[in-house]
Design a protein around this motif. Structure first.
Motif, short mmCIF file in Angstrom:
data_model
loop_
_atom_site.label_atom_id
_atom_site.label_comp_id
_atom_site.label_asym_id
_atom_site.label_seq_id
_atom_site.Cartn_x
_atom_site.Cartn_y
_atom_site.Cartn_z
N UNK A 292 0.83 -1.21 0.00
CA UNK A 292 0.00 0.00 0.00
C UNK A 292 0.87 1.27 0.00
N UNK A 293 0.29 2.37 -0.39
CA UNK A 293 0.98 3.66 -0.28
C UNK A 293 1.35 3.87 1.17
N UNK A 294 2.62 4.05 1.44
CA UNK A 294 3.05 4.07 2.83
C UNK A 294 4.07 5.18 3.06
N UNK A 295 3.86 5.94 4.12
CA UNK A 295 4.82 6.99 4.49
C UNK A 295 5.53 6.53 5.76
N UNK A 296 6.82 6.19 5.64
CA UNK A 296 7.52 5.67 6.82
C UNK A 296 7.77 6.75 7.87
N UNK A 297 7.93 6.28 9.11
CA UNK A 297 8.30 7.17 10.22
C UNK A 297 9.37 6.46 11.02
N UNK A 298 10.41 7.18 11.37
CA UNK A 298 11.49 6.56 12.15
C UNK A 298 11.27 6.85 13.63
N UNK B 1 14.72 15.22 8.02
CA UNK B 1 13.63 14.97 8.96
C UNK B 1 12.27 15.22 8.35
N UNK B 2 12.26 15.67 7.09
CA UNK B 2 10.96 15.91 6.45
C UNK B 2 10.30 14.62 6.03
N UNK B 3 9.00 14.63 6.05
CA UNK B 3 8.26 13.45 5.66
C UNK B 3 8.39 13.24 4.15
N UNK B 4 8.84 12.06 3.71
CA UNK B 4 9.05 11.83 2.28
C UNK B 4 7.73 11.53 1.58
N UNK B 5 7.69 11.61 0.24
CA UNK B 5 6.51 11.15 -0.48
C UNK B 5 6.33 9.64 -0.23
N UNK B 6 5.09 9.13 -0.31
CA UNK B 6 4.86 7.73 0.01
C UNK B 6 5.53 6.78 -0.98
N UNK B 7 5.71 5.55 -0.50
CA UNK B 7 6.23 4.49 -1.38
C UNK B 7 5.15 3.43 -1.55
N UNK B 8 5.08 2.88 -2.76
CA UNK B 8 4.29 1.69 -2.97
C UNK B 8 5.14 0.80 -3.87
N UNK B 9 5.65 -0.28 -3.29
CA UNK B 9 6.61 -1.13 -4.00
C UNK B 9 5.89 -2.26 -4.72
N UNK B 10 6.34 -2.49 -5.94
CA UNK B 10 5.75 -3.51 -6.78
C UNK B 10 6.70 -4.71 -6.80
N UNK B 11 6.19 -5.86 -6.37
CA UNK B 11 7.00 -7.08 -6.39
C UNK B 11 6.42 -8.02 -7.42
N UNK B 12 7.24 -8.42 -8.38
CA UNK B 12 6.79 -9.35 -9.42
C UNK B 12 7.51 -10.67 -9.23
N UNK B 13 6.73 -11.74 -9.11
CA UNK B 13 7.32 -13.07 -8.92
C UNK B 13 6.95 -13.94 -10.10
#
Ligand code: HEC
Length: 448
Positions: A145-151, A283-295
């Protein structure tokens, strides 16, 4: 030691210069002028254009005479220095019999150099089959899913990092086998790696009395409304995984397993994709990631593979006497440890196993990597099986063996990582964060 290829290139170009001199004083020259179409295009097409084309992963194309001519000096520099094509593993026969079709041969290197240092003639156009950008055919796609990480800045082992796991049902009916994969991060600026784990949800976890499925559920429920669950240790704390058949790291393209090999997945397994996000220093919030995994799955394979990821530096975190650390202020600090085959979770009564491929992994302080094997009962001679002289975090990949090294019950593996801590004032501790270090050799092994 400079890279072998650099030294080789220098020697070869010196030889070429001598040859050119003697041929000018000698009428029957065997040094025909090189041309783009006859000499250079076949090399560039085979070894560069897969990435260097419109839609490829490189920032510019190298698929026309004009483009190659315009960048001739850069091409010469990058190839002589060994940056391009990105193939970090030593492959001159001095260490391991590595599949090296994607690297340049000394003769190709010399041709590129001689053409780039000449008038860069075009020659007569000929039909050269175009190398397509690599694609994984017949793949099944999964997408996080579209995800914005936080540390969690208070975590000294990963102060600018978040590890998050996402679960997928593989689908399918019977057992299938993964034989290749391609992961495409949505926001590559923050994805440090993505690793796939196959988990049996009904199998016993490391938490007494709980199945893996129950542990994953508890991790998921304990979180907030954010997607996924936290997972520094593989698929999540307490979750026991069966295998780790896919890992994406910067620089990696399509991965094809060696022919006939595959990693099993059953329809009711849980596929867990662990993503290591590394947040911007700002420290700024990055744009979200949505990773595509193809198997890519196949219904049958000749043999199954398994994976081992020895990392003595990271493992030292779990020792009662405290972890190994890297001393600050050292330009070349070698960290070396010996591992018996039993340390890789094989029992002594198991037969010899073959290593199909290796993917070395360190973080940004890594400089060199080496893996040698020593047969305790044998000749006492060390067999070097992997050597990287100029580590580059941005170019990581699996390297495959033509002659497969064997691990027997008597094999002692010696893993050495050289780090440059000259810019550090405090000891560097191992850890998952990009600021911390690892010394890992991921091995793909043919299951006995
Ligand atoms: C696996 C993909 C890939 C292959 C194969 C590849 N390149 Fe590149 N190349 C890249 C990417 C991505 C960049 C930009 C990032 C970088 O410089 O690391 C790049 C950058 C470059 C640059 C500019 C930066 C530098 O290092 O000087 C040159 C010149 C270059 N490539 C030439 C080549 C040539 C010549 C070949 C074949 C002999 C080749 N590349 C093969 C992906 C590739």
């Amino acid at each position: 030691m400079m890279t072998h290829r650099y030294v080789m290139g220098t020697i070869l170009s010196a030889m070429m210069a001598t040859a050119a001199c003697s041929s000018s004083s000698n009428s029957d020259s065997n040094e025909e002028p090189l041309t783009y179409w006859q000499n250079v295009a076949p090399i560039v097409n085979a070894k560069c254009v897969g990435c260097h084309q419109q839609g490829g992963i490189a920032p510019f194309a190298l698929d026309t005479y004009d483009a190659v001519k315009a960048r001739a000096a850069g091409i010469d520099g990058a190839t002589q220095a060994g940056h391009m094509p990105p193939f970090l593993m030593t492959h001159d026969g001095s260490c391991g019999d590595i599949e090296r079709d994607e690297a340049l041969t000394p003769a190709e290197l010399a041709t590129l150099h001689r053409w780039a240092s000449s008038d860069k003639n075009e020659g007569t156009p000929v039909e050269i089959p175009r190398t397509p950008a690599p694609v994984l055919d017949h793949a099944t796609e999964y997408r996080t899913p579209n995800f914005v990480p936080r540390a969690d800045p208070a975590n000294p082992l990963a102060s600018r990092d978040e590890y998050r796991c996402f679960g997928f049902r593989p689908g399918g009916t019977g057992t299938r086998y993964i034989t290749g994969y391609h992961a495409i991060p949505g926001n590559p600026a923050i994805v440090h790696h993505a690793a796939l784990y196959v988990v049996d949800p009904n199998g016993a976890s490391y938490v007494a009395g709980k199945t893996n499925g129950q542990v994953v559920q508890a991790l998921d429920d304990a979180g907030t409304d954010r997607d996924g669950w936290p997972c520094f240790g593989a698929a999540g704390d307490g979750v026991r995984f069966e295998s780790s058949p896919a890992v994406w790291v910067p620089g990696q393209n399509v991965v094809d397993y060696p022919d006939g090999f595959g990693a099993p997945v059953r329809p009711d397994d849980l596929l867990v994709l662990q993503i290591h996000y590394n947040l911007p220093a700002s420290g700024q919030s990055p744009p979200p990631d949505s990773t595509n995994l193809r198997l890519r799955y196949q219904d049958h394979v000749d043999r199954e593979v398994l994976f081992r990821s020895p990392d003595p530096l990271l493992d030292s975190l779990f020792r009662p006497q405290g972890p190994d650390t890297l001393p600050p202020g050292k330009r070349e600090h070698p960290y070396s440890r010996e591992l018996a085959r039993s340390d890789l979770d094989f029992t002594d009564d198991q037969p010899a196993v073959e290593i199909l491929g290796i993917m070395p992994h360190m973080h940004e302080l890594g400089r060199k990597f080496e893996l040698t094997l020593h047969q305790a009962g044998g000749t006492g001679k060390d067999e070097c099986i992997a050597h990287i002289d100029q580590w580059n975090f941005h170019w990581q990949r699996f390297y495959w063996y033509k002659t497969r090294p064997k691990l027997t019950a008597d094999t002692i593996a010696k893993l050495t990582c050289v780090f440059d801590t000259s810019g550090k004032r405090e000891p560097v501790s191992p850890g998952w964060g990009t600021e911390n270090e690892m010394c890992l050799g991921m091995l793909m092994i043919a299951k006995p």
